[in-house]
Scaffold this active site. Structure first.
Site, PDB file in Angstrom:
ATOM      1  N   GLY A   1       2.441   1.506  10.600  1.00 36.71           N
ATOM      2  CA  GLY A   1       3.758   2.042  11.437  1.00 36.71           C
ATOM      3  C   GLY A   1       3.346   2.999   9.895  1.00 36.71           C
ATOM      4  O   GLY A   1       2.895   3.390   9.436  1.00 36.71           O
TER       5      GLY A   1
ATOM      6  N   LYS B   1      11.665  -5.743  -6.690  1.00 35.40           N
ATOM      7  CA  LYS B   1      11.322  -5.306  -5.753  1.00 35.40           C
ATOM      8  C   LYS B   1      12.055  -5.740  -4.270  1.00 35.40           C
ATOM      9  O   LYS B   1      12.805  -4.815  -3.670  1.00 35.40           O
ATOM     10  CB  LYS B   1       9.687  -5.114  -5.603  1.00 35.40           C
ATOM     11  CG  LYS B   1       9.692  -4.303  -3.871  1.00 35.40           C
ATOM     12  CD  LYS B   1      10.241  -2.480  -3.683  1.00 35.40           C
ATOM     13  CE  LYS B   1      10.203  -2.281  -2.622  1.00 35.40           C
ATOM     14  NZ  LYS B   1       9.154  -2.035  -1.627  1.00 35.40           N
TER      15      LYS B   1
END
Length: 298
Positions: free
Chosen positions: A15, A180
């Site tokens: 992806g 994150k």
């Protein structure tokens, strides 16, 4: 493992993230084995005017894999880990190192049971890459990974040596991973609203985002992350500085009607908060909405 002789690399999940890693390796003259659900002759990766084609094929049958490789970049969504476990069984041997390019702070717990060597390296992916309607991938920033500072991580860094992917070996990887995660948690608001980064310019969305990030920060600190009071505003500022049309993977999944990584990116805040006795009132509202957006019914 002899890094000088290391030549075999596989990417599971071509992806946006997997294709980017494949592209920077191809630029450096190293073509990885590509493994995924959809057969393709090649992958296309572009960054501005620069175009890189990674030759395939993308293999779709784990039984076609004849031997273990040295390094696997595992880049499927967290929601697809179980479905991709056969790839890990086919590609890994006693010395294989698996680098997990997934969101979240629970990569070791979810992926390690599927890796026979037990050699799993969690990663923080910092680069924005988006899949286009034609199946190509567009990079919208520098390519950077953070890994814990361990011997296994150095093998991953060696595999990416001389590519344009910057690999940071972090002494305090836990704090980076949680930072994150906070960024990814806030991006969940984009999936609920079907809006891109420009929405954060709304004063009401900015206030909600800051309050949610402060809630997430309290949980992160309880989990041992050393993050300062400035982090929520810094994350919001990052969204505000992004192009107004910048998306995120969870929004892309929502638009495509795919299952969302809501538990990995958002649910973990409430789960870890409960375990630590920390109230998470905003999460308690957001999670049912994200779960319903992902799984229905209706």
């Amino acid at each position: 493992m002899d890094t000088e002789a290391m030549t075999s690399v596989a990417i599971v999940g071509p992806g946006a993230i997997g294709t980017t890693i494949a592209g920077v390796m191809q630029e450096a003259g190293r073509t990885p084995v590509l493994c995924g659900r959809t057969s393709r002759d090649s992958l296309t990766f572009h960054d501005g005017d620069r175009l890189v084609t990674v030759p395939g094929p993308v293999r779709t049958d784990p039984e076609q894999i004849g031997r273990a490789v040295d390094i696997v970049f595992f880049a499927v969504k967290a929601t697809q880990t179980e479905a991709a476990a056969d790839w890990l069984a086919a590609l890994t041997g006693p010395e294989t190192v698996v680098c997990v390019l997934q969101n979240g702070v629970e990569q070791l717990e979810t992926v390690s049971p599927h890796v026979r060597s037990g050699k799993v390296v969690p990663a923080v992916v910092w680069f924005p890459a988006q899949t286009q309607t034609d199946g190509s991938v567009r990079l919208r920033g520098d390519v950077r990974l953070s890994l814990p500072d361990t011997p296994l991580s150095r093998l991953i860094a060696e595999a990416l040596r001389d590519t344009r992917c910057l690999v940071e070996l972090a002494a305090d990887f836990r704090s980076l991973a949680w930072r994150k995660l906070l960024q990814n948690a806030a991006a969940g608001l984009m999936a609920l609203t079907h809006r891109r980064s420009g929405m954060f310019a709304r004063a009401d969305i900015s206030r909600l985002t800051l309050a949610y990030l402060q809630e997430c920060l309290a949980v992160a600190r309880a989990e041992g992350a050393e993050l300062g009071d400035e982090v929520p505003q810094a994350i919001l500022d990052r969204f505000l500085a992004s192009p107004a049309d910048m998306g995120t993977s969870i929004l892309t999944d929502r638009e495509a009607g795919r299952p969302l990584e809501w538990d990995t990116r958002n649910g973990v805040i409430a789960r870890r908060g409960r375990a630590r006795g920390i109230p998470t009132p905003i999460s308690d509202v957001l999670l049912p909405l994200l779960a319903a957006a992902s799984d229905g019914p209706g």
